[in-house]
Design a protein around this motif. Structure first.
Motif, PDB file in Angstrom:
ATOM      1  N   THR A   1       0.834  -1.204   0.000  1.00 12.48           N
ATOM      2  CA  THR A   1       0.000   0.000   0.000  1.00 12.48           C
ATOM      3  C   THR A   1       0.866   1.251   0.000  1.00 12.48           C
ATOM      4  OG1 THR A   1      -0.166   0.527   2.372  1.00 12.48           O
ATOM      5  CG2 THR A   1      -1.459  -1.341   1.577  1.00 12.48           C
ATOM      6  N   ASP A   2       0.181   2.381  -0.106  1.00 12.35           N
ATOM      7  CA  ASP A   2       0.895   3.652  -0.051  1.00 12.35           C
ATOM      8  C   ASP A   2       1.385   3.972   1.359  1.00 12.35           C
ATOM      9  OD1 ASP A   2      -1.675   3.981   0.920  1.00 12.35           O
ATOM     10  OD2 ASP A   2      -1.879   6.036   0.162  1.00 12.35           O
ATOM     11  N   HIS A   3       0.979   3.167   2.341  1.00 14.57           N
ATOM     12  CA  HIS A   3       1.446   3.329   3.717  1.00 14.57           C
ATOM     13  C   HIS A   3       2.369   2.176   4.140  1.00 14.57           C
ATOM     14  CE1 HIS A   3      -1.674   6.352   3.812  1.00 14.57           C
ATOM     15  NE2 HIS A   3      -1.397   6.658   5.081  1.00 14.57           N
ATOM     16  N   GLY A   4       2.828   1.386   3.187  1.00  9.97           N
ATOM     17  CA  GLY A   4       3.712   0.279   3.514  1.00  9.97           C
ATOM     18  C   GLY A   4       3.030  -1.071   3.391  1.00  9.97           C
ATOM     19  N   LEU A   5       3.655  -2.090   3.995  1.00  8.63           N
ATOM     20  CA  LEU A   5       3.158  -3.461   3.898  1.00  8.63           C
ATOM     21  C   LEU A   5       2.203  -3.776   5.049  1.00  8.63           C
ATOM     22  CD1 LEU A   5       6.424  -5.442   3.032  1.00  8.63           C
ATOM     23  CD2 LEU A   5       4.629  -4.694   1.448  1.00  8.63           C
ATOM     24  N   TYR A   6       1.165  -4.573   4.726  1.00  8.31           N
ATOM     25  CA  TYR A   6       0.224  -5.060   5.733  1.00  8.31           C
ATOM     26  C   TYR A   6      -0.107  -6.512   5.425  1.00  8.31           C
ATOM     27  CZ  TYR A   6      -0.521  -0.172   7.020  1.00  8.31           C
ATOM     28  OH  TYR A   6      -0.328   1.122   7.420  1.00  8.31           O
ATOM     29  N   TYR A   7      -0.497  -7.241   6.483  1.00 13.09           N
ATOM     30  CA  TYR A   7      -0.970  -8.611   6.327  1.00 13.09           C
ATOM     31  C   TYR A   7      -2.476  -8.620   6.582  1.00 13.09           C
ATOM     32  CZ  TYR A   7       4.012  -9.482   7.168  1.00 13.09           C
ATOM     33  OH  TYR A   7       5.384  -9.469   7.121  1.00 13.09           O
ATOM     34  N   PHE A   8      -3.206  -9.255   5.679  1.00 10.56           N
ATOM     35  CA  PHE A   8      -4.661  -9.298   5.768  1.00 10.56           C
ATOM     36  C   PHE A   8      -5.121 -10.717   6.088  1.00 10.56           C
ATOM     37  CE2 PHE A   8      -8.462 -10.235   2.959  1.00 10.56           C
ATOM     38  CZ  PHE A   8      -9.403  -9.809   3.881  1.00 10.56           C
ATOM     39  N   TYR A   9      -6.046 -10.836   7.065  1.00  5.91           N
ATOM     40  CA  TYR A   9      -6.620 -12.119   7.446  1.00  5.91           C
ATOM     41  C   TYR A   9      -8.138 -11.972   7.532  1.00  5.91           C
ATOM     42  CZ  TYR A   9      -1.848 -13.242   8.829  1.00  5.91           C
ATOM     43  OH  TYR A   9      -0.501 -13.443   8.827  1.00  5.91           O
ATOM     44  N   SER A  10      -8.853 -13.018   7.158  1.00  7.16           N
ATOM     45  CA  SER A  10     -10.311 -13.007   7.190  1.00  7.16           C
ATOM     46  C   SER A  10     -10.819 -14.174   8.033  1.00  7.16           C
ATOM     47  CB  SER A  10     -10.861 -13.123   5.759  1.00  7.16           C
ATOM     48  OG  SER A  10     -12.255 -13.244   5.763  1.00  7.16           O
ATOM     49  N   TYR A  11     -11.880 -13.910   8.816  1.00  6.19           N
ATOM     50  CA  TYR A  11     -12.471 -14.929   9.688  1.00  6.19           C
ATOM     51  C   TYR A  11     -13.988 -14.826   9.630  1.00  6.19           C
ATOM     52  CZ  TYR A  11      -7.761 -14.673  11.649  1.00  6.19           C
ATOM     53  OH  TYR A  11      -6.406 -14.651  11.794  1.00  6.19           O
ATOM     54  N   PRO A  12     -14.693 -15.891  10.030  1.00  5.57           N
ATOM     55  CA  PRO A  12     -16.159 -15.809  10.112  1.00  5.57           C
ATOM     56  C   PRO A  12     -16.583 -14.742  11.123  1.00  5.57           C
ATOM     57  CG  PRO A  12     -15.425 -18.096  10.182  1.00  5.57           C
ATOM     58  CD  PRO A  12     -14.195 -17.252  10.309  1.00  5.57           C
ATOM     59  N   ALA A  13     -17.715 -14.104  10.865  1.00 11.24           N
ATOM     60  CA  ALA A  13     -18.191 -13.028  11.738  1.00 11.24           C
ATOM     61  C   ALA A  13     -18.430 -13.510  13.166  1.00 11.24           C
ATOM     62  CB  ALA A  13     -19.470 -12.411  11.166  1.00 11.24           C
ATOM     63  N   GLY A  14     -18.752 -14.793  13.320  1.00 10.75           N
ATOM     64  CA  GLY A  14     -18.985 -15.336  14.657  1.00 10.75           C
ATOM     65  C   GLY A  14     -17.759 -15.294  15.552  1.00 10.75           C
ATOM     66  N   TYR A  15     -16.578 -15.108  14.946  1.00 12.55           N
ATOM     67  CA  TYR A  15     -15.347 -15.063  15.746  1.00 12.55           C
ATOM     68  C   TYR A  15     -15.225 -13.772  16.545  1.00 12.55           C
ATOM     69  CZ  TYR A  15     -13.349 -19.222  13.545  1.00 12.55           C
ATOM     70  OH  TYR A  15     -13.101 -20.497  13.133  1.00 12.55           O
ATOM     71  N   ARG A  16     -16.160 -12.857  16.362  1.00 14.61           N
ATOM     72  CA  ARG A  16     -16.127 -11.623  17.140  1.00 14.61           C
ATOM     73  C   ARG A  16     -16.094 -11.944  18.644  1.00 14.61           C
ATOM     74  NH1 ARG A  16     -20.275  -9.943  15.305  1.00 14.61           N
ATOM     75  NH2 ARG A  16     -19.693  -8.386  13.753  1.00 14.61           N
ATOM     76  N   SER A  17     -16.792 -13.003  19.049  1.00 12.98           N
ATOM     77  CA  SER A  17     -16.853 -13.386  20.456  1.00 12.98           C
ATOM     78  C   SER A  17     -15.572 -14.065  20.938  1.00 12.98           C
ATOM     79  CB  SER A  17     -18.036 -14.332  20.685  1.00 12.98           C
ATOM     80  OG  SER A  17     -17.899 -15.511  19.895  1.00 12.98           O
ATOM     81  N   LYS A  18     -14.606 -14.237  20.048  1.00 12.92           N
ATOM     82  CA  LYS A  18     -13.359 -14.912  20.392  1.00 12.92           C
ATOM     83  C   LYS A  18     -12.340 -13.959  21.033  1.00 12.92           C
ATOM     84  CE  LYS A  18     -10.772 -18.660  18.154  1.00 12.92           C
ATOM     85  NZ  LYS A  18     -10.449 -19.312  16.875  1.00 12.92           N
ATOM     86  N   ARG A  19     -12.677 -12.687  21.174  1.00  8.85           N
ATOM     87  CA  ARG A  19     -11.717 -11.677  21.599  1.00  8.85           C
ATOM     88  C   ARG A  19     -11.088 -12.010  22.953  1.00  8.85           C
ATOM     89  NH1 ARG A  19     -11.775  -7.499  24.916  1.00  8.85           N
ATOM     90  NH2 ARG A  19     -14.010  -7.752  25.317  1.00  8.85           N
ATOM     91  N   LYS A  20     -11.907 -12.368  23.953  1.00  3.35           N
ATOM     92  CA  LYS A  20     -11.358 -12.633  25.283  1.00  3.35           C
ATOM     93  C   LYS A  20     -10.409 -13.821  25.264  1.00  3.35           C
ATOM     94  CE  LYS A  20     -15.040 -10.634  28.119  1.00  3.35           C
ATOM     95  NZ  LYS A  20     -16.051 -10.915  29.174  1.00  3.35           N
TER      96      LYS A  20
END
Length: 352
Positions: free
Chosen positions: A30-49
């Motif tokens: 990108t114009d701001h450097g390198l990034y790594y992108f990952y995708s997960y199912p929306a249900g993983y929102r509850s996985k934060r803790k």
């Protein structure tokens, strides 16, 4: 992918100039450097803790740096897109490794060792896969059965890819059933009871892009929302399978990976059959069936049938070679004998 790139650009305020899928990650330039992108199912929102608990433990017990999440312009740690969550990590100046398979094996073993002392009461039962393989695999096979029954019950013309999946049904189902029986017959549940003393956390589908090495020798962990409670054999088997899918069976790389792992934390002889069972199980093929089964009819009609068939066939053929040669590799390199499955050879679809 273009729709996803547009969402990332607007959410993070970036201009994406190029991207490359590397194992479990997508590398974004990108114009701001390198990034790594990952995708997960929306249900993983509850996985934060769960993720935060494991992360906090690893920060005190391992030599890894866990890559932080990049905040969106709205100061959120991820982007929600229908049934998916999108995460970005900042990129690092990655080293060109002379022996990547060996070093990855070493690093993976150290990751597993660092999770041994993770308190059991800090692990949510919602993310425990340990002990569930046979039932999970049978459930996925049941989805293939359901798809077959639905297509058989239809009248009229079916799509070419439906024909391919129907022709593959007997072979793939037998392969999956054999994998389940192999697990149960080689002591899976007993190994599942032993493994917490060897490592508590694994990745769902370990691949390139989850352990990173920079030019200064520092190592990083990425994609923490892929963490689950499971045995270390899962990561080892999934790495071998991922390399087969990408490059075909390579006995030399597989051995270097195992050598690297064993140099830190030797595998038990009883763990190798668990790895072999993963090679037997046609997980990616069955996920493809689920994906195809869930598509609306109009989308099925627009698919590039030839590309899907070719990809499926190449995977099955590559895994056949690994299934034949992996036990021989163990015998010749480590003197370890595991039960061997001999029945699986077949001609590719469309050949005599």
């Amino acid at each position: 992918m273009e729709d996803i790139l547009n969402i990332l650009q607007s959410s993070y305020g970036l201009q994406i100039q190029n991207y490359d899928d590397i194992g479990g990650q997508t590398l974004l330039e990108t114009d701001h450097g390198l990034y790594y992108f990952y995708s997960y199912p929306a249900g993983y929102r509850s996985k934060r803790k769960f993720v935060e608990r494991v992360k906090k433990h690893l920060e005190t017990t391992s030599g890894f740096i866990i890559l932080p999440f990049v905040e969106t312009q709205g100061k959120q740690p991820f982007v929600t897109n229908e049934d998916e969550l999108f995460f970005l990590h900042p990129g690092v100046r990655e080293a060109v490794l002379e022996d990547p398979a060996y070093l990855t094996g070493q690093a993976l073993a150290e990751f597993h060792q660092a999770t041994v002392t993770l308190p059991k009461d800090r692990l949510s039962s919602s993310y425990v896969s340990l002990g569930t393989w046979p039932n999970t695999w049978k459930k996925r096979l049941g989805g293939y059965d359901q798809y077959r029954d639905e297509v058989d019950g239809k009248r009229g013309v079916i799509q070419p890819f439906d024909e391919y999946l129907l022709k593959s049904y007997s072979y793939v189902s037998a392969l999956g059933d054999t994998a389940v029986r192999y697990l149960n017959g080689t002591g899976y549940q007993q190994i599942a009871k032993q493994t917490p003393a060897l490592g508590r956390i694994a990745y769902q589908n370990f691949d390139k892009g989850y352990i990173l090495f920079d030019e200064g020798g520092q190592r990083y962990l990425a994609g923490p929302y892929s963490w689950v409670v499971d045995m270390r054999s899962r990561d080892i088997g999934q790495w071998i399978k991922a390399r087969i899918w990408d490059d075909g069976w390579n006995a030399g790389d597989t051995l270097r990976f195992l050598d690297g792992y064993n140099s830190v934390a030797p595998l038990l002889p009883e763990e190798y059959p668990m790895i072999y069972a993963l090679l037997l199980y046609p997980g990616r093929f069955l996920r493809m069936v689920d994906l195809y089964h869930g598509l609306p009819l109009e989308e099925r009609e627009q698919l590039s049938t030839e590309a899907w068939e070719t990809g499926a066939e190449e995977e099955l053929m590559a895994m056949e070679r690994a299934i034949r040669e992996f036990p021989l590799l163990l015998r010749e390199s480590y003197g370890i004998e595991i039960p061997v499955v001999e029945w699986f050879h077949r001609e590719p679809i469309g050949q005599a």
